[in-house]
Design an enzyme around this catalytic site. Structure first.
Site, PDB file in Angstrom:
ATOM      1  N   SER A 139      85.744   4.661  43.079  1.00 41.26           N
ATOM      2  CA  SER A 139      86.046   5.968  43.651  1.00 41.26           C
ATOM      3  C   SER A 139      85.903   5.824  45.161  1.00 41.26           C
ATOM      4  O   SER A 139      85.259   4.872  45.635  1.00 41.26           O
ATOM      5  CB  SER A 139      85.019   6.998  43.143  1.00 41.26           C
ATOM      6  N   TYR A 162      76.699   9.924  40.334  1.00 46.07           N
ATOM      7  CA  TYR A 162      78.049   9.328  40.394  1.00 46.07           C
ATOM      8  C   TYR A 162      78.151   8.385  41.589  1.00 46.07           C
ATOM      9  O   TYR A 162      78.632   7.252  41.463  1.00 46.07           O
ATOM     10  CB  TYR A 162      79.064  10.467  40.511  1.00 46.07           C
TER      11      TYR A 162
HETATM   12  P1  NAP Z   1      89.838  11.465  32.865  1.00 49.40           P
HETATM   13  O1  NAP Z   1      91.271  11.520  32.477  1.00 49.40           O
HETATM   14  O2  NAP Z   1      88.941  12.586  32.513  1.00 49.40           O
HETATM   15  O3  NAP Z   1      89.258  10.085  32.323  1.00 49.40           O
HETATM   16  C1  NAP Z   1      87.901   9.842  32.119  1.00 49.40           C
HETATM   17  C2  NAP Z   1      87.841   8.859  30.998  1.00 49.40           C
HETATM   18  O4  NAP Z   1      86.488   8.452  30.793  1.00 49.40           O
HETATM   19  C3  NAP Z   1      88.333   9.459  29.687  1.00 49.40           C
HETATM   20  O5  NAP Z   1      89.079   8.503  28.995  1.00 49.40           O
HETATM   21  C4  NAP Z   1      87.043   9.763  28.948  1.00 49.40           C
HETATM   22  O6  NAP Z   1      87.190   9.715  27.532  1.00 49.40           O
HETATM   23  C5  NAP Z   1      86.199   8.577  29.412  1.00 49.40           C
HETATM   24  N1  NAP Z   1      84.782   8.838  29.203  1.00 49.40           N
HETATM   25  C6  NAP Z   1      84.057   9.903  29.643  1.00 49.40           C
HETATM   26  N2  NAP Z   1      82.789   9.810  29.165  1.00 49.40           N
HETATM   27  C7  NAP Z   1      82.732   8.658  28.437  1.00 49.40           C
HETATM   28  C8  NAP Z   1      81.722   8.018  27.687  1.00 49.40           C
HETATM   29  N3  NAP Z   1      80.487   8.554  27.556  1.00 49.40           N
HETATM   30  N4  NAP Z   1      82.012   6.853  27.063  1.00 49.40           N
HETATM   31  C9  NAP Z   1      83.250   6.314  27.166  1.00 49.40           C
HETATM   32  N5  NAP Z   1      84.261   6.879  27.836  1.00 49.40           N
HETATM   33  C10 NAP Z   1      83.998   8.049  28.476  1.00 49.40           C
HETATM   34  O7  NAP Z   1      89.721  11.312  34.451  1.00 49.40           O
HETATM   35  P2  NAP Z   1      90.280  10.202  35.458  1.00 49.40           P
HETATM   36  O8  NAP Z   1      90.338  10.885  36.741  1.00 49.40           O
HETATM   37  O9  NAP Z   1      91.457   9.527  34.918  1.00 49.40           O
HETATM   38  O10 NAP Z   1      89.051   9.173  35.537  1.00 49.40           O
HETATM   39  C11 NAP Z   1      89.218   7.781  35.298  1.00 49.40           C
HETATM   40  C12 NAP Z   1      88.321   7.005  36.263  1.00 49.40           C
HETATM   41  O11 NAP Z   1      88.760   7.247  37.597  1.00 49.40           O
HETATM   42  C13 NAP Z   1      86.849   7.392  36.215  1.00 49.40           C
HETATM   43  O12 NAP Z   1      86.045   6.228  36.292  1.00 49.40           O
HETATM   44  C14 NAP Z   1      86.660   8.227  37.461  1.00 49.40           C
HETATM   45  O13 NAP Z   1      85.350   8.184  37.960  1.00 49.40           O
HETATM   46  C15 NAP Z   1      87.646   7.555  38.387  1.00 49.40           C
HETATM   47  N6  NAP Z   1      88.054   8.385  39.525  1.00 49.40           N
HETATM   48  C16 NAP Z   1      88.823   9.502  39.341  1.00 49.40           C
HETATM   49  C17 NAP Z   1      89.181  10.258  40.453  1.00 49.40           C
HETATM   50  C18 NAP Z   1      90.032  11.505  40.363  1.00 49.40           C
HETATM   51  O14 NAP Z   1      90.159  12.218  41.386  1.00 49.40           O
HETATM   52  N7  NAP Z   1      90.623  11.823  39.233  1.00 49.40           N
HETATM   53  C19 NAP Z   1      88.759   9.884  41.726  1.00 49.40           C
HETATM   54  C20 NAP Z   1      87.972   8.748  41.862  1.00 49.40           C
HETATM   55  C21 NAP Z   1      87.636   8.007  40.760  1.00 49.40           C
HETATM   56  P3  NAP Z   1      87.463  11.103  26.678  1.00 49.40           P
HETATM   57  O15 NAP Z   1      88.601  11.788  27.374  1.00 49.40           O
HETATM   58  O16 NAP Z   1      87.822  10.633  25.300  1.00 49.40           O
HETATM   59  O17 NAP Z   1      86.190  11.859  26.725  1.00 49.40           O
END
Ligand code: NAP
Length: 270
Positions: free
Chosen positions: A148, A161
């Site tokens: 991130s 986080y």
């Molecule tokens: P997302 O669609 O909500 O994805 C989060 C993923 O993590 C989902 O597949 C969720 O599974 C999984 N997850 C959550 N809790 C978990 C657990 N206890 N065990 C295993 N899996 C778990 O959001 P995203 O934005 O694509 O996030 C993906 C990555 O990008 C994350 O690491 C996040 O920190 C990073 N990120 C996102 C952003 C942003 O602005 N979106 C910015 C910086 C970094 P379920 O859906 O099945 O619960």
């Protein structure tokens, strides 16, 4: 291995948290680039099945498993289970993640541990399992940790986080040093604000959203993150390891500029 041999080799990528958001976009993009895909989900089984359907629509194989990375070390076995089913592993993308929106003073130990497990210890153990298999296979590999912008800069309300993502960034660098002799590259990708379920933006056209505080003026699309992951796991990035790739529309460069332009104290509260 030559570039052509790399391209010709059957390849398997495991993408954790690929039922939605950045993980799904990455799974689909890597399938388009010729990878068979191991999909993991935590709560959203339907989403994982949709990702698998999109992978198969690209003519590649998909295997789907549940993994709750707060249940360690057991959950990390999902990497081996998917590799067994798909016949090996060449790429691991540690994408699953979770966070909080709670002031530092109010966060309890259970919440801290839960975020550190999912965002740091989970990628640590999944990476170990993937790397051990890659070494046994003897053809190198690629690991990408999705961190991130908070790998590099803090955010109010996100103490666990930030601690986890900052740790994952430095873990990435240690892995890069130790795994280089085995032909395994390890990099992190550090997204800014991306339109996904995590930021409450599903079915959003990012070009319709205004973000005056981001130099490019809008949030990012998950496919824009997936494109950078695709480069880092592809043959063209063979000399890139231990790096952190920001995909943030310039957000990280805004520190002093934003600091001198905020008009009130509202940033102190969540
Ligand atoms: P997302 O669609 O909500 O994805 C989060 C993923 O993590 C989902 O597949 C969720 O599974 C999984 N997850 C959550 N809790 C978990 C657990 N206890 N065990 C295993 N899996 C778990 O959001 P995203 O934005 O694509 O996030 C993906 C990555 O990008 C994350 O690491 C996040 O920190 C990073 N990120 C996102 C952003 C942003 O602005 N979106 C910015 C910086 C970094 P379920 O859906 O099945 O619960």
């Amino acid at each position: 291995m030559t570039l052509q041999e790399h391209i010709d080799t059957p390849r398997v990528a495991v993408v954790t948290g690929s039922d939605s958001g950045i993980g799904r976009a990455t799974a689909v993009r890597l399938a388009r680039d010729g990878f068979d895909i191991g999909v993991t989900w935590h709560r959203d089984r339907d989403g994982a099945d949709r990702t698998a359907d999109e992978v198969r629509a690209q003519g590649r194989r998909a295997a789907v498993r549940q993994a709750d990375l707060s249940d360690l070390p057991a959950a990390a076995a999902v990497v081996d289970a998917l590799a067994d089913e798909l016949g090996g592993i060449d790429v691991l993308v540690n994408c699953a993640g979770t966070g909080t929106a709670t002031p530092y003073l109010d966060i309890g130990l259970d919440t801290l541990r839960q975020v550190l497990d999912v965002d740091l210890a989970g990628p640590f153990l999944c990476g170990q399992r993937a790397a051990r298999r890659m070494i046994r296979q003897g053809r190198g590999g690629r690991i990408v940790n999705i961190t991130s912008v908070h790998e590099h800069q803090p955010r109010v309300g996100a103490a666990p986080y930030c601690a986890a993502k900052g740790g994952l960034g430095l873990l990435t660098q240690v892995m890069a040093l130790e795994l280089a002799e085995h032909g395994i590259t390890v990099n992190s990708v550090a997204p800014g604000e991306i339109a996904t379920p995590m930021t409450g933006q599903t079915d959003t056209d990012v070009h319709d959203e205004e973000r005056p505080g981001i130099p490019l003026g809008r949030p990012g699309d998950a496919r824009e993150v997936a494109a950078v992951v695709a480069f880092l796991v592809g043959p063209e990035s063979s000399y890139v390891t231990g790096a952190s790739w920001a995909v943030d529309g310039g957000m990280l460069r805004m520190g002093p500029q934003a600091g001198s332009h905020l008009a009130d104290d509202s940033w102190r509260r969540i």
